[in-house]
Design an enzyme around this catalytic site. Structure first.
Site: not given
Length: 382
Positions: A46, A132, A170, A174, A199, A202, A231
């Site tokens: 990541n 997640h 998110e 992910s 969130d 990423h 990440k």
């Protein structure tokens, strides 16, 4: 004697692996025999901007260790909070345009802590089906009612929302690599007077102006923002950004925060250095390089008519009809020198087993071109 043998064997294996992993984050070495070293292009990291080995960040970490030592030695409410932590929190608020920030040891703890602390039993939580595991656990352990809506389709589920309810999603998902529709979130927030929690684990660092991620063009939409430093920022730990009273509630009542030793001050100093790079011209250059790698990878997948999920991010997926096919391809790729991980149910829905590729800005173009030549050869022989 047996116990001693086991311990010595474990230490020997650990030391060997430690030596094998030294050097660039791009490659991993797998030593099969003393005379047989196999290099792997790592598609499972990541480290999107390749910052985990950046010399300035490493230097900041080393210098901070000389000042603070290697650990915080206590809970943040006792002796574990230092000026290094405070400086990082202040930098986060300036960077992300939020009133206040709070540091956590992991993204899991941050998400779980927010939902179990800030949501009460009078409120409902509406969350994307693909959020997640930390968010799922947080909802389950909170006192609130929760409902998961089909991926990126909050309507008509959110039609049942009342003022003060929560909408959780998110920034970049992910496993699929696609992004949420922040404009839709803004519309729902205004229409139903609900709180939006995002969130951006990423997305942060890898995209947007100064690497602000998914909220670069819509930070006002998000009430509670969580993200990680492990990440694109290449270090470790996490944060929550929110209003002052919400951060105070977390400090006073969040068990994930109160009953954990604070991250080492040296880690906070390294993260601070990483953010400074992400916001700089060098950060822009690395994001541009990453965008080129993503574009090339997507073109190659489409040319081969692979079954994929549409994504413009560093996370690219190759879907297979069965677990067996995905595992066979992954094994062949690893044998030929490429570390590609298979993701299977229950992590992803049944029937969507995949090889998940994580692209980084420092992947050499020639290495990617060679990868696709290997893919073609394997597919011809399977």
């Amino acid at each position: 004697l047996l116990r001693r043998f086991i311990v010595e064997k474990a230490v020997s294996v650990y030391q060997r692996r430690l030596k094998e992993r030294k050097g660039s984050s791009l490659f991993r070495v797998r030593k099969v025999r003393s005379s047989d070293v196999q290099w792997k292009l790592n598609f499972s990291t990541n480290d999107y901007l390749g910052l985990s080995q950046h010399r300035h960040i490493r230097q900041a970490f080393k210098q901070a260790v000389d000042i603070w030592g290697v650990g915080s030695t206590g809970s943040p409410l006792l002796s574990g909070y230092s000026s290094a932590h405070q400086e990082l929190e202040e930098l986060l608020t300036d960077w992300l345009g939020k009133p206040r920030a709070l540091l956590f040891n992991s993204g899991f703890a941050a998400n779980h802590g927010v939902l179990t602390t800030l949501v009460d039993k009078q409120q409902k939580v509406f969350a994307d089906k693909l959020v997640h595991a930390s968010i799922i656990d947080g909802m389950q352990h909170s006192e609130a009612q929760f409902k998961r809506y089909p991926h990126n389709q909050p309507l008509p589920v959110v039609d049942k929302a009342n003022a003060g309810d929560w909408l959780v999603t998110e920034g970049v998902f992910s496993m699929d690599g696609d992004a949420c529709d922040l404009k839709l979130m803004a519309s729902l927030k205004q229409q139903f007077d609900i709180k939006v929690m995002l969130d951006d684990a990423h997305g942060l660092g890898a995209y947007g102006s100064e690497g602000r991620g998914s909220t670069s063009s819509g930070s006002d939409t998000v009430d509670v923002l969580t993200g990680t430093f492990g990440k694109a920022l290449g270090v470790g730990g996490a944060f929550v950004c929110a209003k002052d009273d919400e951060i105070e509630s977390l400090i006073q009542f969040c068990r994930d925060y109160i009953y954990s030793t604070a991250m080492p001050p040296a880690q906070a100093a390294a993260i601070k250095s990483s953010i400074e790079i992400v916001r700089s011209a060098e950060g822009d250059e690395r994001r541009e390089q990453l965008a080129h790698r993503i574009q090339y990878f997507r073109e190659q997948m489409k040319q081969r008519n692979l079954k994929i999920i549409d994504s413009n991010t560093a996370i690219q997926t190759w879907l297979f009809d069965s677990d067996t096919e995905a595992l066979a391809m992954s094994k062949q790729l690893q044998t030929n020198g490429y570390l590609c991980s298979v993701i299977r149910p229950p992590t992803v829905p049944v029937g969507t087993s995949r090889i998940r590729f994580s692209l980084t800005s420092n992947m050499p173009q020639v290495a990617l071109e060679s990868f696709w030549q290997v893919v073609d050869r394997i597919r011809d022989n399977l």
